[in-house]
Design an enzyme around this catalytic site. Structure first.
Site, PDB file in Angstrom:
ATOM      1  N   ALA A   1       1.091  -1.311   0.111  1.00 31.31           N
ATOM      2  CA  ALA A   1      -0.248   0.256  -0.187  1.00 31.31           C
ATOM      3  C   ALA A   1       0.512   1.542   0.119  1.00 31.31           C
ATOM      4  CB  ALA A   1      -1.234  -0.152   0.883  1.00 31.31           C
TER       5      ALA A   1
ATOM      6  N   ASP B   1      10.160   2.675   0.456  1.00 30.09           N
ATOM      7  CA  ASP B   1       8.743   1.885   0.111  1.00 30.09           C
ATOM      8  C   ASP B   1       8.590   3.212  -1.100  1.00 30.09           C
ATOM      9  OD1 ASP B   1       8.332  -0.608   0.797  1.00 30.09           O
ATOM     10  OD2 ASP B   1       7.235   0.465   2.841  1.00 30.09           O
TER      11      ASP B   1
ATOM     12  N   ARG C   1       9.751  13.768   6.935  1.00 29.21           N
ATOM     13  CA  ARG C   1       8.037  13.206   6.990  1.00 29.21           C
ATOM     14  C   ARG C   1       7.799  12.247   8.405  1.00 29.21           C
ATOM     15  NH1 ARG C   1       5.298  14.994   1.575  1.00 29.21           N
ATOM     16  NH2 ARG C   1       6.502  16.782   0.745  1.00 29.21           N
TER      17      ARG C   1
ATOM     18  N   GLY D   1       5.793   9.448   9.851  1.00 21.36           N
ATOM     19  CA  GLY D   1       4.286   7.921   9.480  1.00 21.36           C
ATOM     20  C   GLY D   1       4.891   7.257   7.863  1.00 21.36           C
TER      21      GLY D   1
END
Length: 307
Positions: free
Chosen positions: A43, A254, A287, A289
């Site tokens: 995702a 990712d 950043r 997350g």
């Protein structure tokens, strides 16, 4: 419009704890700040690709029949991702990851795969039209082994290029690399595939040669803040890391892969493609997350223009 990309992989709910330092075994570190965000390597890469410039990304994965699964699908849809082949199962909860991030952006992660391991070859068959319509398939290793290998073989039979992020490293016969057009690994994943640690630039170069000989046309070894080493066809090069103030490295690999997929379908040169992916990853570590940190195309272009 950019050419379509099909991402096959995992989706998780990430519970991120920002701590002053990572706890040692048996130790409790208090004063953490907790945030929740959606993640999972598949995702994350789908979101990164969509934001980096591909306006046609399909995500093929599996979530539970629970609230987290519904919200995960909604989050992917909000980035314009086709979720019509994101399946649901009553047999397991949506995947979860617990992520500890220290004061310099290093992390420690534990994952409960849940529904990710309920993605089966039959699901891949049901998504075959989306794979066939794609210019590139992007896949990782957070789904069941049989499903992973089946998806690789199906894409190969369809003559669809595959970008394989061999992460997290797992026990697989290296002959499976023949199914990939391009391979992305970090140093530890490359070491696992080669069966030897990579401690020097010469060992990194040799690893790229060894892995390319196993089948992929392109091998990219990411080196964290040190950049990336690539062997792409007959071309070998090193892209140095960009200097940024790291906040959280979660999902940086990712983001690199999602952006690299976009660069590949846009037919950027090998050096341009790896620079583009490296810039996207550099922005992401500033950043907090995984999915929230993935930059948009305008951010990447502006970053590259500035350096």
């Amino acid at each position: 419009m950019s050419l379509p990309i099909a991402v096959i992989g995992s989706v998780n709910l990430d519970l991120v704890m920002k701590v002053s330092r990572l706890p040692s075994p048996g130790e409790t570190v208090t004063g953490a700040e907790l945030t929740r965000a959606f993640g999972g390597k598949g995702a994350n890469q789908a979101v990164a690709a969509a934001r980096a410039g591909s306006h046609s990304v399909a995500f093929i994965g599996c979530v539970g029949e629970d609230g987290e699964g519904t919200r995960a699908i909604d989050a992917l849809s909000a980035d314009g991702i086709d979720v019509s082949a994101t399946f649901r199962t009553p047999e397991a909860a949506t995947g979860h990851a617990m992520i500890f991030v220290d004061g310099v952006g290093q992390n420690a992660i534990a994952v409960a795969p849940g529904a990710n391991h309920r993605l089966e070859p039959a699901h891949i068959d049901r998504a075959a039209d989306r794979i066939r319509a794609s210019a590139l398939v992007l896949i990782q290793c957070e789904i069941a082994k049989d499903t992973l290998l089946y998806a690789l073989l199906l894409a190969k039979r369809m003559n669809i290029p595959v970008l394989w992020n061999f992460a997290p490293a797992r026990e697989l016969d290296r002959s499976a690399l023949r199914q990939a057009s391009a391979l992305v690994v970090n140093e530890s994943e490359a070491a696992a595939l080669c069966g030897a640690p990579l401690r020097t630039p010469a060992e990194i170069q040799q690893a790229a040669v060894t892995l390319q000989a196993a089948g992929p046309e392109a091998v990219i070894i990411t080196l964290g803040a040190q950049g990336a080493h690539a062997r792409w066809g007959e071309t070998e090069f090193r892209v140095p890391g960009f200097r940024v103030e790291a906040v959280d490295a979660t999902g940086a690999g990712d983001v690199f892969c999602g952006a690299l997929a976009v660069a590949m379908v846009e037919q950027k040169s090998p050096v341009e493609a790896v620079c583009f992916a490296s810039a996207a990853a550099a922005i992401s570590v500033t950043r907090l997350g995984a999915q929230p940190s993935a930059p948009r195309r305008a951010d990447i272009d502006a970053f590259l223009a500035g350096v």
